[in-house]
Scaffold this motif. Structure first.
Motif, PDB file in Angstrom:
ATOM      1  N   ASP A  93       0.886  -1.203   0.115  1.00 27.17           N
ATOM      2  CA  ASP A  93       0.097  -0.171  -0.139  1.00 27.17           C
ATOM      3  C   ASP A  93       0.859   1.305  -0.037  1.00 27.17           C
ATOM      4  OD1 ASP A  93      -2.364   1.481  -0.055  1.00 27.17           O
ATOM      5  OD2 ASP A  93      -2.841   0.721   2.092  1.00 27.17           O
ATOM      6  N   TYR A  94       0.308   2.427  -0.268  1.00 28.65           N
ATOM      7  CA  TYR A  94       1.114   3.771  -0.237  1.00 28.65           C
ATOM      8  C   TYR A  94       0.056   4.783  -0.161  1.00 28.65           C
ATOM      9  CZ  TYR A  94      -0.268   3.485  -5.195  1.00 28.65           C
ATOM     10  OH  TYR A  94      -1.053   3.281  -6.381  1.00 28.65           O
TER      11      TYR A  94
ATOM     12  N   GLY B 279      -2.134  10.464  -6.014  1.00 27.43           N
ATOM     13  CA  GLY B 279      -2.997   9.752  -7.318  1.00 27.43           C
ATOM     14  C   GLY B 279      -1.820   9.011  -8.253  1.00 27.43           C
ATOM     15  N   LEU B 280      -0.527   9.526  -7.947  1.00 23.24           N
ATOM     16  CA  LEU B 280       0.276   8.630  -8.703  1.00 23.24           C
ATOM     17  C   LEU B 280       0.619   7.086  -8.239  1.00 23.24           C
ATOM     18  CD1 LEU B 280       2.820   9.267 -10.806  1.00 23.24           C
ATOM     19  CD2 LEU B 280       4.317   9.605  -9.028  1.00 23.24           C
ATOM     20  N   ASN B 281       0.627   6.376  -9.205  1.00 20.61           N
ATOM     21  CA  ASN B 281       0.747   4.785  -8.955  1.00 20.61           C
ATOM     22  C   ASN B 281       2.153   4.366  -8.521  1.00 20.61           C
ATOM     23  OD1 ASN B 281      -2.116   4.241  -9.245  1.00 20.61           O
ATOM     24  ND2 ASN B 281      -1.775   4.119 -11.644  1.00 20.61           N
TER      25      ASN B 281
ATOM     26  N   SER C 102       4.017   0.600  -7.902  1.00 22.62           N
ATOM     27  CA  SER C 102       3.807  -0.696  -7.972  1.00 22.62           C
ATOM     28  C   SER C 102       4.214  -1.488  -6.908  1.00 22.62           C
ATOM     29  CB  SER C 102       4.731  -1.118  -9.378  1.00 22.62           C
ATOM     30  OG  SER C 102       6.123  -1.102  -8.932  1.00 22.62           O
ATOM     31  N   GLU C 103       3.980  -2.720  -6.873  1.00 25.12           N
ATOM     32  CA  GLU C 103       4.190  -3.636  -5.560  1.00 25.12           C
ATOM     33  C   GLU C 103       5.704  -3.776  -5.675  1.00 25.12           C
ATOM     34  OE1 GLU C 103       2.425  -7.923  -3.823  1.00 25.12           O
ATOM     35  OE2 GLU C 103       2.412  -7.434  -6.231  1.00 25.12           O
TER      36      GLU C 103
ATOM     37  N   GLU D 183       8.147  -1.681  -6.913  1.00 22.87           N
ATOM     38  CA  GLU D 183       9.147  -0.391  -7.325  1.00 22.87           C
ATOM     39  C   GLU D 183      10.158  -0.621  -6.647  1.00 22.87           C
ATOM     40  OE1 GLU D 183       8.266   3.713  -9.166  1.00 22.87           O
ATOM     41  OE2 GLU D 183       6.598   2.241  -8.922  1.00 22.87           O
TER      42      GLU D 183
ATOM     43  N   THR E 139       2.856  11.595 -14.495  1.00 26.50           N
ATOM     44  CA  THR E 139       1.792  10.678 -14.952  1.00 26.50           C
ATOM     45  C   THR E 139       1.630  11.021 -16.545  1.00 26.50           C
ATOM     46  OG1 THR E 139       0.419  10.402 -12.747  1.00 26.50           O
ATOM     47  CG2 THR E 139      -0.668  10.020 -14.818  1.00 26.50           C
TER      48      THR E 139
END
Length: 171
Positions: A59-60, A65-67, A69-70, A72, A96
């Motif tokens: 989680d973060y 709103g920037l994704n 990744s699991e 990263e 983005t």
């Protein structure tokens, strides 16, 4: 434009997770790579599963709103967190839009034209600064239409809220 909330990641020990245990920790993503690695290593060392080595971001928060990744990389997480800490949601929107940090950073440094209530306001200011408009013609200029043309060909407009349009020159 500072981010209001804490920018952090939730790191999980995968050995524990895969064996039915939740062994995770929130980590401040603005502390730098070394501190984050120390905290990840502490999560792994204190795992209920001996010799745990693998981890993931489950989680973060605060990345506007920037994704993330699991899997990263920590360097990438820190770079994004620092950029968002400095530039807030505008920074996240630029990453983005452009897809990478370097182009987003370059846009802020070289292409930023300012913040306006509308793109039409930007078109009006640009026109008045670059053109001598006779008094008899000033009421016939359609700045809304000029703004649409600018958006299609010449500028990137990022709307962050009511009467808050950030304008960047396109390359």
């Amino acid at each position: 434009m500072k981010n209001e909330g804490e920018i952090r990641i939730y790191v999980a020990c995968l050995a524990a997770y895969n064996n039915g245990y939740l062994h995770e920790q929130w980590i401040d993503a603005t502390l730098g790579e070394d501190v984050i690695w120390d905290q990840i290593n502490e999560v792994l060392k204190t795992s209920p599963i001996p010799d745990a080595e693998e981890w993931a971001i489950h989680d973060y928060e605060g990345f506007e709103g920037l994704n993330i990744s699991e899997y990263e990389g920590i360097q990438s997480v820190v770079e994004k967190a620092e950029f968002i800490e400095e530039h807030g949601r505008l920074g996240a929107e630029l990453i983005t839009y452009y897809g990478d940090m370097e182009t987003a950073r370059k846009a802020l440094e070289d292409d930023y034209a300012g913040v306006y209530k509308s793109l039409a306001e930007f078109a009006e200011e640009l026109t008045e600064q670059t053109t001598q408009i006779p008094d008899s013609l000033q009421y016939y200029i359609d700045y809304e239409r000029m703004a649409r043309d600018l958006a299609v060909n010449d500028v990137l407009a990022i709307e962050l809220g009511f009467d808050e349009i950030h304008v960047f020159w396109s390359r």
